[in-house]
Write an enzyme that holds these catalytic residues in place. Sequence first.
Site, PDB file in Angstrom:
ATOM      1  N   THR A   1      -5.925   7.919   1.090  1.00 50.70           N
ATOM      2  CA  THR A   1      -5.523   8.495  -0.216  1.00 50.70           C
ATOM      3  C   THR A   1      -6.685   9.250  -0.856  1.00 50.70           C
ATOM      4  O   THR A   1      -7.834   8.873  -0.729  1.00 50.70           O
ATOM      5  CB  THR A   1      -5.122   7.342  -1.166  1.00 50.70           C
ATOM      6  OG1 THR A   1      -4.076   6.604  -0.565  1.00 50.70           O
ATOM      7  CG2 THR A   1      -4.648   7.860  -2.523  1.00 50.70           C
ATOM      8  N   ILE A  30       7.145   3.446   0.439  1.00 50.95           N
ATOM      9  CA  ILE A  30       6.421   4.288  -0.513  1.00 50.95           C
ATOM     10  C   ILE A  30       5.380   3.416  -1.213  1.00 50.95           C
ATOM     11  O   ILE A  30       5.697   2.321  -1.677  1.00 50.95           O
ATOM     12  CB  ILE A  30       7.371   4.884  -1.570  1.00 50.95           C
ATOM     13  CG1 ILE A  30       8.523   5.642  -0.901  1.00 50.95           C
ATOM     14  CG2 ILE A  30       6.627   5.783  -2.544  1.00 50.95           C
ATOM     15  CD1 ILE A  30       8.128   6.894  -0.183  1.00 50.95           C
ATOM     16  N   THR A  51      -6.043   3.982  -6.104  1.00 49.30           N
ATOM     17  CA  THR A  51      -5.903   3.901  -4.652  1.00 49.30           C
ATOM     18  C   THR A  51      -6.142   2.456  -4.219  1.00 49.30           C
ATOM     19  O   THR A  51      -6.814   1.708  -4.924  1.00 49.30           O
ATOM     20  CB  THR A  51      -6.914   4.818  -3.930  1.00 49.30           C
ATOM     21  OG1 THR A  51      -6.801   4.636  -2.529  1.00 49.30           O
ATOM     22  CG2 THR A  51      -8.341   4.523  -4.358  1.00 49.30           C
ATOM     23  N   GLY A  52      -5.544   2.095  -3.071  1.00 49.50           N
ATOM     24  CA  GLY A  52      -5.726   0.718  -2.603  1.00 49.50           C
ATOM     25  C   GLY A  52      -4.432   0.216  -2.011  1.00 49.50           C
ATOM     26  O   GLY A  52      -3.675   0.987  -1.403  1.00 49.50           O
ATOM     27  N   GLU A  53      -4.136  -1.078  -2.211  1.00 50.49           N
ATOM     28  CA  GLU A  53      -2.891  -1.617  -1.669  1.00 50.49           C
ATOM     29  C   GLU A  53      -1.741  -1.254  -2.611  1.00 50.49           C
ATOM     30  O   GLU A  53      -1.658  -1.760  -3.745  1.00 50.49           O
ATOM     31  CB  GLU A  53      -2.977  -3.134  -1.506  1.00 50.49           C
ATOM     32  CG  GLU A  53      -1.695  -3.682  -0.893  1.00 50.49           C
ATOM     33  CD  GLU A  53      -1.671  -5.182  -0.818  1.00 50.49           C
ATOM     34  OE1 GLU A  53      -2.623  -5.762  -0.289  1.00 50.49           O
ATOM     35  OE2 GLU A  53      -0.688  -5.765  -1.315  1.00 50.49           O
TER      36      GLU A  53
END
Lengths: 131, 195
Positions: A1, A30, A51-53
């Site tokens: 990302t 998604i 951003t991340g999980e």
Amino acid sequence: TVGCVVVDALGRCAAATSTGGLINKMCGRIGDSPLIGAGTYACNICAVSATGEGEAIIRATLARDVAALMEFKGISLKEAVDCAIHERLEDGKGGLIAVSNDGHVICGFNTTGMFRALATEDGHMEVGLWD
Amino acid sequence: MGGWAIAVHGGAGIDPSLPLQRQEEACQALLSALHLGISALRSASSAVDVVELVVRELELNPLFNSGCGSALTAQGTVEMDASIMDGSTRKCGAVSGLSTVKNPISLARLVMDKSPHAYLAFDGAEAFARQHGAEIVDTSFFIIEENVIRLKQAKEAKSIQFDYRLPSKGWDTCASEAEQMVQMNGVPISLYSPE
């Protein structure tokens, strides 16, 4: 990302986020990046790109939380990001970049590192990966 | 304070053993995107134009998981997502499930500016892209060899692979019983970690 947040010379804020998702992810899954209020948010007070999980960031409505904390509690960008990252987002799950309409810029994360770079008009610039 | 400010990111959760050379490449790519944004701000571009310009640059860099260099799904396909929001008007645009649009962030911008909607996905988003002249490329443009290998590794490990590493063995002991129950792609959802 990848993501970018900007406050321009007129104090207008904007945010943008783009992602390829997760390797080996289920088709149709998604994450947070396209969800306004989770991975991306901007208002007249600040702009945020996370951003991340994805699932954890969606549950935390992370980007909107930063803006709401500033809007309703009147706290600074740094205080809002610290609260969102260290008290609202599950540990080890992600990070974000944010700017406020008065020209402040910050990066916060609770993962092992985050790719980021930031700059301000008065000449401050930094690029980093680790804490 | 006052004045302009800008930040860019390339993802959270970095493998501690990422080779120094890769770390350096990533820093250079971030700085290059940052300088692109700074020069646009110095030319009095608006915030929303600058964030689109910078993310377009990052989408074309295979180092990051977006656009060219996107992660591959379990089927080996590409499904890209993007979103953009203009704080001064609260207008926003988002797209999901793209596989042929060269710059997903620019399609999100078109959704924001040229449609009454905030979010378009999959076939509808692809059709909207063609109606509005977004640059279309073959899906192979987004697929890099490194990610084909990573997908193979993730399948062999029956797991979701993070950007830079496979989860260490014994992951099934760390997830709680409840998390073990929640599965995705046949693995506990707790395996999903920062990208």
